[in-house]
Design an enzyme around this catalytic site. Structure first.
Site, PDB file in Angstrom:
ATOM      1  N   GLU A   1      -1.805  11.475   3.907  1.00 22.89           N
ATOM      2  CA  GLU A   1      -2.804  11.344   4.958  1.00 22.89           C
ATOM      3  C   GLU A   1      -2.633  12.518   5.906  1.00 22.89           C
ATOM      4  O   GLU A   1      -1.523  13.014   6.126  1.00 22.89           O
ATOM      5  CB  GLU A   1      -2.641  10.046   5.741  1.00 22.89           C
ATOM      6  CG  GLU A   1      -2.970   8.793   4.984  1.00 22.89           C
ATOM      7  CD  GLU A   1      -2.812   7.552   5.853  1.00 22.89           C
ATOM      8  OE1 GLU A   1      -3.836   7.006   6.281  1.00 22.89           O
ATOM      9  OE2 GLU A   1      -1.663   7.143   6.086  1.00 22.89           O
TER      10      GLU A   1
ATOM     11  N   GLU B   1       0.876  -1.177   0.000  1.00 18.13           N
ATOM     12  CA  GLU B   1       0.000   0.000   0.000  1.00 18.13           C
ATOM     13  C   GLU B   1       0.908   1.220   0.000  1.00 18.13           C
ATOM     14  O   GLU B   1       1.901   1.267   0.729  1.00 18.13           O
ATOM     15  CB  GLU B   1      -0.906   0.015   1.233  1.00 18.13           C
ATOM     16  CG  GLU B   1      -1.737   1.277   1.389  1.00 18.13           C
ATOM     17  CD  GLU B   1      -2.578   1.271   2.660  1.00 18.13           C
ATOM     18  OE1 GLU B   1      -3.104   0.200   3.020  1.00 18.13           O
ATOM     19  OE2 GLU B   1      -2.708   2.332   3.307  1.00 18.13           O
TER      20      GLU B   1
END
Length: 348
Positions: free
Chosen positions: A201, A196
């Protein structure tokens, strides 16, 4: 965006200095590469580079634009984007149902707007890949918030390149915008064995933060998830304070090449991870699992482990709706040319 089974919520731990820092040393140093016996959670904290002090990939020759969405129309281009539709909570105990309603994702005025709303909503309890059996497909869940998670899965995926997204992020306790990538095929196994890539974020932006410049939360994160299948997974993350992140639109990106991934903020590289700083339980290839095509994901989560464990904790129920707006998404791949000056091949 951490994907975990819904019954687990692991805290983010810092592995700074000592053996963790040594294990994560760049290729070419005397430190051994990471492996199954290395720390499962590594978080480095760095300062944003000043102008001229870091690589600026946008100024390099040889980049060829291969995919883009400028959001210039009046609706979301379904040839480019699909939606996840579920109330699973992302495996992080997030509080939203994801929908494909215009109330949660729409295009207007040259912008994509993903809106998280406080409203009761019912939908599938599990994501599509977990509800293939009839009994699982029938499970329902009700949540107190809605939002959207848009994906290029099945429509566009890339192996290597420069990927940038110009976006304006939301603020408030419990907000969790994410721009990230998952493998198009699980060549090395279920999450996180096939990897991933978290391009961006941020959680709880604007909330009071004693450690942050300016006294307000302004941390952005770039992270790799890898290793074995959960719970034998690992991650390697970099955090930096971006004091102007809430002032308007900013560009978040990665430059991904064999054995190396750079993270960029407004065009400047602020973090780099090289082969040896990740590992695969299913392959001896040092580039695995980040040597396969990945698709792109844009979402705005409500609550969940990362956001609710930070800031003033929990979710502020008074701040909704909140919006993440995206001006454009662009993907380039490197087609080196014989020319003077910097090339997109960079420091490889």
């Amino acid at each position: 965006m951490r994907l975990r089974p819904s019954f687990i919520a692991l805290p983010v731990a810092l592995a700074l200095g000592g053996s963790s820092a040594a294990a994560a040393a760049p290729a070419g140093s005397s430190a051994p590469p990471l492996g199954p016996d290395s720390p499962a959670k590594i978080v480095a904290k760095v300062a944003l580079p000043s102008a001229g002090a870091a690589r600026e990939p946008g100024g390099e020759a040889g980049w060829q634009l291969v995919w883009a969405d400028e959001f210039a129309g009046s609706s979301i281009d379904r040839a480019k984007w699909d939606f996840d539709r579920d109330c699973w909570g992302g495996g992080n105990s997030e509080r939203q149902c994801y929908t494909d309603r215009p109330a949660n994702a729409a295009v207007a005025g040259g912008l994509l707007t993903i809106t998280a709303r406080k409203e009761r909503f019912a939908g599938p309890a599990l994501p599509a890949h977990m509800r293939t059996a009839p009994d699982k497909a029938a499970e329902r869940a009700t949540r107190d918030y809605t939002s959207a998670r848009m994906v290029t899965r099945g429509k566009a995926a890339w192996r290597y390149g420069r990927i940038e997204i110009r976006a304006k992020l939301p603020a408030g306790q419990g907000t969790w915008p994410a721009i990230w990538m998952l493998p198009e095929e699980q060549a090395y196994g279920a999450w996180a064995a096939s990897g991933e890539i978290d391009i961006l974020e941020a959680v709880n932006l604007g909330v009071a933060c004693k450690e942050c410049p300016g006294g307000r939360e302004n941390t952005i994160l770039g992270t790799l998830h890898f290793g074995g299948q959960w719970p034998k997974n690992a991650f390697n993350s970099t955090e930096t304070n971006a004091p102007g992140v809430l002032d308007g639109f900013h560009t978040f990106g990665i430059v991904w090449a064999p054995g190396r991934i750079d993270w960029t903020y407004d065009g400047r590289v602020y973090a780099t991870k090289r082969r040896g700083e990740w590992w695969s339980a299913a392959s001896r290839d040092p580039d695995a699992p980040f040597d396969r095509p990945f698709h792109l994901i844009l979402n705005l989560a409500v609550g969940g482990g990362l956001s609710e464990e930070r800031g003033v904790k929990g979710v502020d129920e008074t701040i909704w709706p909140q919006r993440m707006q995206v001006d454009w998404v662009r993907v380039w791949q490197c087609r080196p040319v014989a020319a003077s000056g910097a090339s997109c091949k960079g420091d490889r």
